[in-house]
Design an enzyme around this catalytic site. Structure first.
Site, mmCIF file in Angstrom:
data_model
loop_
_atom_site.group_PDB
_atom_site.id
_atom_site.type_symbol
_atom_site.label_atom_id
_atom_site.label_comp_id
_atom_site.label_asym_id
_atom_site.label_seq_id
_atom_site.Cartn_x
_atom_site.Cartn_y
_atom_site.Cartn_z
ATOM 1 N N CYS A 89 0.890 -1.230 0.017
ATOM 2 C CA CYS A 89 0.061 -0.102 -0.173
ATOM 3 C C CYS A 89 0.766 1.260 0.102
ATOM 4 O O CYS A 89 0.444 2.420 -0.367
ATOM 5 C CB CYS A 89 -1.057 -0.101 1.256
ATOM 6 S SG CYS A 89 -1.991 -1.161 1.361
ATOM 7 N N GLN A 155 -4.324 -8.692 6.217
ATOM 8 C CA GLN A 155 -4.545 -7.249 6.717
ATOM 9 C C GLN A 155 -5.901 -7.499 7.424
ATOM 10 O O GLN A 155 -6.067 -6.392 8.591
ATOM 11 C CB GLN A 155 -4.737 -6.363 5.713
ATOM 12 C CG GLN A 155 -3.278 -6.272 4.842
ATOM 13 C CD GLN A 155 -3.005 -5.034 4.138
ATOM 14 O OE1 GLN A 155 -3.798 -4.101 4.342
ATOM 15 N NE2 GLN A 155 -2.140 -5.223 3.050
ATOM 16 N N ARG A 218 -20.022 8.692 0.299
ATOM 17 C CA ARG A 218 -21.539 8.400 0.763
ATOM 18 C C ARG A 218 -22.038 9.867 1.385
ATOM 19 O O ARG A 218 -22.112 10.106 2.377
ATOM 20 C CB ARG A 218 -21.771 7.518 1.918
ATOM 21 C CG ARG A 218 -21.253 6.008 1.472
ATOM 22 C CD ARG A 218 -21.934 5.174 0.600
ATOM 23 N NE ARG A 218 -21.597 3.982 0.177
ATOM 24 C CZ ARG A 218 -22.076 3.152 -0.640
ATOM 25 N NH1 ARG A 218 -23.043 3.599 -1.342
ATOM 26 N NH2 ARG A 218 -21.530 1.969 -0.692
ATOM 27 N N SER A 244 -11.301 0.562 3.951
ATOM 28 C CA SER A 244 -10.915 1.378 2.781
ATOM 29 C C SER A 244 -11.547 0.800 1.690
ATOM 30 O O SER A 244 -11.934 -0.472 1.669
ATOM 31 C CB SER A 244 -9.598 1.546 2.654
ATOM 32 O OG SER A 244 -8.957 0.043 2.548
ATOM 33 N N HIS A 345 -9.161 3.554 -1.619
ATOM 34 C CA HIS A 345 -7.817 3.047 -1.550
ATOM 35 C C HIS A 345 -7.179 2.403 -2.935
ATOM 36 O O HIS A 345 -7.032 1.361 -2.861
ATOM 37 C CB HIS A 345 -7.489 2.389 -0.272
ATOM 38 C CG HIS A 345 -6.203 1.868 0.164
ATOM 39 N ND1 HIS A 345 -5.080 2.252 -0.276
ATOM 40 C CD2 HIS A 345 -5.791 0.804 0.908
ATOM 41 C CE1 HIS A 345 -4.059 1.805 0.096
ATOM 42 N NE2 HIS A 345 -4.232 0.841 0.754
ATOM 43 N N CYS A 375 0.097 2.366 6.387
ATOM 44 C CA CYS A 375 0.463 0.885 6.981
ATOM 45 C C CYS A 375 0.522 0.147 5.469
ATOM 46 O O CYS A 375 -0.026 0.275 4.564
ATOM 47 C CB CYS A 375 -0.242 0.407 7.709
ATOM 48 S SG CYS A 375 -2.309 0.609 6.850
ATOM 49 N N GLY A 377 1.231 -4.098 3.529
ATOM 50 C CA GLY A 377 1.551 -5.388 3.819
ATOM 51 C C GLY A 377 3.050 -5.853 4.145
ATOM 52 O O GLY A 377 3.949 -5.238 3.811
#
Length: 389
Positions: A89, A155, A218, A244, A345, A375, A377
């Site tokens: 990420c 995750q 939203r 995400s 994401h 953060c 992996g």
């Protein structure tokens, strides 16, 4: 040592899985951000020394060195090289840091850090799962199995572990998720994203349109609606609403030396103040931004209260909540225009995407220091501190 500056940073508006950007090939989507950086900065395209592109699922339409493919699809000349990197990420945040390191070392003067991920067209993890299904092996080697017996690095599990470790309730996660949508809605309605978003031409049933608004927000989100979303794990507290959103998008940041500023008549937005990357527990995995932030602040000679705005990727709501608890940071400075829970994401594109939001927010609100962390992996985390100029 040479100073590295950010001249401009752009991103596409996020597209939901199967949504408005689903018809755009990721190579062409990356080219949109690369072209926007060139157009907006006025840099001579031939002056670009390198393009560093983050991408996580490097398979299918994102295979064959997608960064180079993006350059070839863009208005950059074929003489501009490119490389594609994967730090999960944090891939394009690492692209920024590699670009800055190249400039600071004096080996290059003009580098574009970028990222792309079409999670619709190249579903997450298919670069591994398709091989597994064909009997072509698994990423977990015998040596890795010996060190981590029976563990599947997840995750989702990491998010639940963080929530349990820090004592968060489902209500706290749901409330944070609502806040992400509320802030993103307000940012969109007040034009906070206008200077960072690259319009992308798309085809719809009604005809050709320009995609300029993040599709994941939203605008009618309520706490009741978020609270009603099904749990990811029956014995957990994280839901899709507090995680995400799967997202399609691209982004890019132009990083240059002081000499390049003068030579090309460029105006910087920010100075890169600190580059940090650390690694820790690969099982809980997502907690490393807490400790990476500690190290980054120490190396920068700053305290958390010296930072005016924070972008902490909302991979799952427990991550930024744990970061706030650990650092004692002011929640009012965190993800002030919403985060990945609302905005999406797009994995490899998220690092440069967050930086686009951060540097433009610093300018918009007349603030000085910004900190971004992600953060990643495997229990890795990047932290980048920038100073608006």
């Amino acid at each position: 040592m040479t100073t590295a500056y950010i001249v401009d940073a752009v991103r596409t508006a996020g597209g939901r899985r199967g949504g408005r950007l689903a018809g755009v090939h990721p190579v062409d989507m990356l080219a949109k951000s690369l072209d926007a950086i060139v157009d907006r900065s006025g840099i001579d395209p031939a002056a670009v020394d390198d393009v560093i592109t983050g991408c996580v699922s490097q398979a299918g339409e994102q295979a064959m060195q997608v960064g180079r493919m993006g350059v070839l699809s863009s208005k950059l000349p074929d003489s501009v090289p490119a490389v594609t990197i994967d730090r999960q990420c944090g891939s394009s945040q690492q692209a920024i840091q590699f670009a800055a390191q190249a400039v600071m070392s004096g080996t290059q003067d003009v580098v574009i850090a970028s990222g792309v991920e079409s999670m619709t067209r190249v579903p997450m993890g298919t670069n591994a799962t398709l091989h597994m299904k064909e009997g072509l092996g698994h990423y977990k080697s015998p040596g890795l199995e010996e060190k981590f017996p029976g563990i599947q690095f997840s995750q989702f599990m990491g998010a639940e572990m963080i929530a349990k470790k820090h004592g968060f309730t489902k209500e706290q996660l749901d409330s944070f998720a609502l806040g992400s949508h509320t802030k993103a809605k307000m940012a969109t309605e007040t034009g906070a994203f206008e200077n960072e978003i690259v319009p992308v031409e798309i085809e719809t049933p009604e005809g050709t349109e320009m995609h300029t608004i993040d599709e994941g927000i939203r605008f009618d989100a309520t706490l009741e609606g978020i609270a009603g979303v099904k749990l990811i794990s029956p014995d957990g507290i994280v839901t899709a609403a507090s995680a995400s959103q799967i997202c399609d998008g691209s982004s890019a940041v132009l990083v240059v030396s002081e000499e390049a500023l003068k030579r090309h008549g460029l105006t910087p937005m920010a100075r890169i103040h600190n580059l940090t990357v650390t690694a820790g527990d690969p099982v809980i995995m997502l907690e490393e931004p807490l400790f990476a932030t500690d190290k980054a602040l120490q190396r920068a000679g700053l305290k958390i209260d010296d930072i005016d705005l924070y972008e902490v990727n909302e991979a799952f709501a427990p991550v930024p909540l744990a970061w706030l608890k650990h650092t004692g940071a002011d929640p009012e400075k965190l993800n002030i225009h919403g985060g990945a829970i609302a905005l999406g994401h797009p994995l490899g594109a998220s690092g440069t995407k967050l930086m686009a939001t951060l540097v433009h927010a610093l300018k918009r609100h007349d603030k000085k220091y910004g900190l971004q962390t992600m953060c990643e992996g495997g229990g890795v985390a990047n932290v980048t501190i920038v100073e608006s100029v």
